[in-house]
Design a protein around this motif. Structure first.
Motif: not given
Length: 83
Positions: A55-83
């Protein structure tokens, strides 16, 4: 009539990921380490009531998805990444 939904906060702290971020040429040529604190607003009532992992979220999956997203989406601004 209005309906209120109570949201709880789950904080995933210090998620670290490597990415290319920046606007200057030297920034675009090197990978940088980012440290991310993620605040999730969720309703945990069902998980708390039943004390059931299903009944809860899989925090380890979210953690890994955040890492994957950040590492695979280079951008100019941190603000862009935060959105």
């Amino acid at each position: 009539m209005s309906v209120s939904v109570v949201r709880d906060r789950i904080i995933l702290s210090t998620i670290t990921a490597q990415t290319i971020i920046g606007i200057r040429s030297f920034e675009k040529s090197i990978s940088q380490t980012l440290s991310i604190d993620l605040i999730l607003e969720v309703d945990v009532a069902r998980a708390a009531l039943h004390d059931n992992i299903e009944d809860t979220l899989d925090y380890s999956k979210i953690y890994l998805e955040v890492i994957s997203f950040v590492e695979n989406h280079p951008c100019h601004l941190i603000e862009t990444l935060a959105e």
